[in-house]
Design a protein around this motif. Sequence first.
Motif, PDB file in Angstrom:
ATOM      1  N   VAL A 157       0.787  -1.335   0.063  1.00 22.91           N
ATOM      2  CA  VAL A 157       0.068   0.068   0.007  1.00 22.91           C
ATOM      3  C   VAL A 157       0.940   1.176  -0.012  1.00 22.91           C
ATOM      4  O   VAL A 157       1.883   1.356   0.767  1.00 22.91           O
ATOM      5  CB  VAL A 157      -0.943  -0.043   1.048  1.00 22.91           C
ATOM      6  CG1 VAL A 157      -1.806   1.273   1.219  1.00 22.91           C
ATOM      7  CG2 VAL A 157      -1.840  -1.323   1.264  1.00 22.91           C
ATOM      8  N   GLY A 158       0.669   2.229  -1.089  1.00 23.03           N
ATOM      9  CA  GLY A 158       1.336   3.530  -0.797  1.00 23.03           C
ATOM     10  C   GLY A 158       2.350   3.741  -1.952  1.00 23.03           C
ATOM     11  O   GLY A 158       2.208   2.825  -2.727  1.00 23.03           O
ATOM     12  N   ASP A 159       2.828   4.857  -2.179  1.00 24.41           N
ATOM     13  CA  ASP A 159       3.579   5.025  -3.343  1.00 24.41           C
ATOM     14  C   ASP A 159       5.071   4.611  -3.099  1.00 24.41           C
ATOM     15  O   ASP A 159       5.084   3.586  -2.012  1.00 24.41           O
ATOM     16  CB  ASP A 159       3.791   6.649  -3.426  1.00 24.41           C
ATOM     17  CG  ASP A 159       2.458   7.135  -3.762  1.00 24.41           C
ATOM     18  OD1 ASP A 159       1.836   6.542  -4.465  1.00 24.41           O
ATOM     19  OD2 ASP A 159       2.052   8.230  -3.033  1.00 24.41           O
ATOM     20  N   SER A 160       5.983   4.651  -3.998  1.00 24.58           N
ATOM     21  CA  SER A 160       7.143   4.181  -3.641  1.00 24.58           C
ATOM     22  C   SER A 160       8.116   4.651  -2.367  1.00 24.58           C
ATOM     23  O   SER A 160       7.373   5.378  -1.510  1.00 24.58           O
ATOM     24  CB  SER A 160       8.386   4.824  -4.814  1.00 24.58           C
ATOM     25  OG  SER A 160       8.081   6.033  -5.073  1.00 24.58           O
ATOM     26  N   TRP A 161       8.960   4.061  -1.831  1.00 21.04           N
ATOM     27  CA  TRP A 161       9.466   4.353  -0.506  1.00 21.04           C
ATOM     28  C   TRP A 161       9.879   5.639  -0.474  1.00 21.04           C
ATOM     29  O   TRP A 161      10.785   6.335  -1.592  1.00 21.04           O
ATOM     30  CB  TRP A 161      10.973   3.416  -0.497  1.00 21.04           C
ATOM     31  CG  TRP A 161      10.328   2.118  -0.622  1.00 21.04           C
ATOM     32  CD1 TRP A 161      10.561   1.127  -1.531  1.00 21.04           C
ATOM     33  CD2 TRP A 161       9.966   0.948   0.438  1.00 21.04           C
ATOM     34  NE1 TRP A 161       9.999  -0.180  -1.278  1.00 21.04           N
ATOM     35  CE2 TRP A 161       9.671  -0.270   0.005  1.00 21.04           C
ATOM     36  CE3 TRP A 161       9.473   1.288   1.922  1.00 21.04           C
ATOM     37  CZ2 TRP A 161       9.224  -1.190   0.575  1.00 21.04           C
ATOM     38  CZ3 TRP A 161       8.951   0.110   2.507  1.00 21.04           C
ATOM     39  CH2 TRP A 161       8.982  -0.963   1.954  1.00 21.04           C
ATOM     40  N   THR A 162       9.678   6.433   0.646  1.00 25.42           N
ATOM     41  CA  THR A 162      10.124   7.454   1.078  1.00 25.42           C
ATOM     42  C   THR A 162      11.540   7.616   1.434  1.00 25.42           C
ATOM     43  O   THR A 162      11.961   6.623   1.879  1.00 25.42           O
ATOM     44  CB  THR A 162       9.199   8.360   2.087  1.00 25.42           C
ATOM     45  OG1 THR A 162       9.605   7.585   3.449  1.00 25.42           O
ATOM     46  CG2 THR A 162       7.765   8.291   1.619  1.00 25.42           C
ATOM     47  N   GLU A 163      12.362   8.920   1.334  1.00 22.50           N
ATOM     48  CA  GLU A 163      13.671   8.869   1.795  1.00 22.50           C
ATOM     49  C   GLU A 163      13.830   8.536   3.242  1.00 22.50           C
ATOM     50  O   GLU A 163      14.661   7.984   3.798  1.00 22.50           O
ATOM     51  CB  GLU A 163      14.136  10.415   1.749  1.00 22.50           C
ATOM     52  CG  GLU A 163      15.726  10.415   1.951  1.00 22.50           C
ATOM     53  CD  GLU A 163      16.121  11.996   1.495  1.00 22.50           C
ATOM     54  OE1 GLU A 163      17.182  12.242   2.160  1.00 22.50           O
ATOM     55  OE2 GLU A 163      15.231  12.612   1.043  1.00 22.50           O
ATOM     56  N   LEU A 164      12.863   8.976   4.200  1.00 26.74           N
ATOM     57  CA  LEU A 164      12.711   8.706   5.588  1.00 26.74           C
ATOM     58  C   LEU A 164      12.555   7.100   5.808  1.00 26.74           C
ATOM     59  O   LEU A 164      13.330   6.671   6.668  1.00 26.74           O
ATOM     60  CB  LEU A 164      11.699   9.313   6.135  1.00 26.74           C
ATOM     61  CG  LEU A 164      12.061   9.761   7.661  1.00 26.74           C
ATOM     62  CD1 LEU A 164      13.310  10.571   8.035  1.00 26.74           C
ATOM     63  CD2 LEU A 164      10.634  10.399   8.291  1.00 26.74           C
TER      64      LEU A 164
END
Length: 373
Positions: A161-168
């Motif tokens: 679920v969700g977009d691509s991996w965030t930087e955090l």
Amino acid sequence: MTGSSDILAQFNRLEQAGAIDTLGELRRENRELDRIITDAALMVSYTDVNSMLSFVIGRLLDHFIPQFLAFLVHPPRGEKLRQYCYRNLKESEDMIDPLYYNLMKERFTRNPAPATFAEIAEELGQDLFGDDIRSLGPDQIYPMAGIGGVWGIVILGKKVVGDSWTELEMKYLDRMFRFLSVSMQNGLHYESSITDPKTGLFTHDYFVRHLDETVALCQRHKRTAGILMMDVDHFKKFNDTWGHVTGDVVLMRMAKVLKQTTRAEDCVARFGGEEFSVLISECTTEGLMTAAERIRTAVEALRIHVDGQVLSVTISIGARLIEPAGDTGSLMLIGDADKALYVSKSEGRNRSSLYMSGLLDRADYIRTFKNTI
């Protein structure tokens, strides 16, 4: 009012300069650092690999679920590559060709920075990675490094679920896997020090130490446990006839049977040569003999294919119940189990015998097990 106006003006200038957003980002990153430090402190309390991986899976579940996750681990002593694969953080039977592990390990040896699968494939050559690994949906690849360099790889798929991996999120994963690398390598080295390299079972020394602890617990808490000593029947003749390589196959197959027919809390060891031992926790006499027969019949059912022929082996077993009364030491208990093992061999082999110290014990044994063993 002038003071309030000045404060508001300063706030507006900070906001226009992006400082407020930066401050918020720093606070979020500090929370992530606190979380990873807490997680790392908990992780180092585990000593076995499965517990460490279960801990990591639990932490990931709190935040996100990757479609695919794999830990490819090369333990010390030249053992074959271990693979722990998960679909939606549930264990799966997926297997990755060790060739891909070697390719990625070589890349991370040159450049230890985490990378995407697309970047690695582009760098090493697209034609080196087939549909078998691409179908798993690999996205982020992390090295597991420690003393001696890279010894493992983590493959992470896209989020469910969700977009691509965030930087955090990627920072959190990178730190988590760094701590896991150190903890797991320590765990693997400890594991290698207490396990037999050929069979993967515990060593003789570890078994005796664990037996000492079990005897103490039985005496303190008024519990009973049991020992099984077993020996492959006519193993020397088998080796002489079919060769030591085939003999080694028998030992490894038997080790697998022992793991499959005992509980996770039982201690299974290679005692020496073709002799094995099992410490059965929390059992009665009947439970101990049931376990012995379960092992014996499973080994009897083994079939080993050699040069177009089908071979089989049997084992003899000696059992000794550990009781809370008395001050019986580990060496005496092992000696008693060995005596029962000798009885099994002298009475025709391929059988289980219980050590009994008196006639009343023998009468009770015959009455209970005559029709089952």
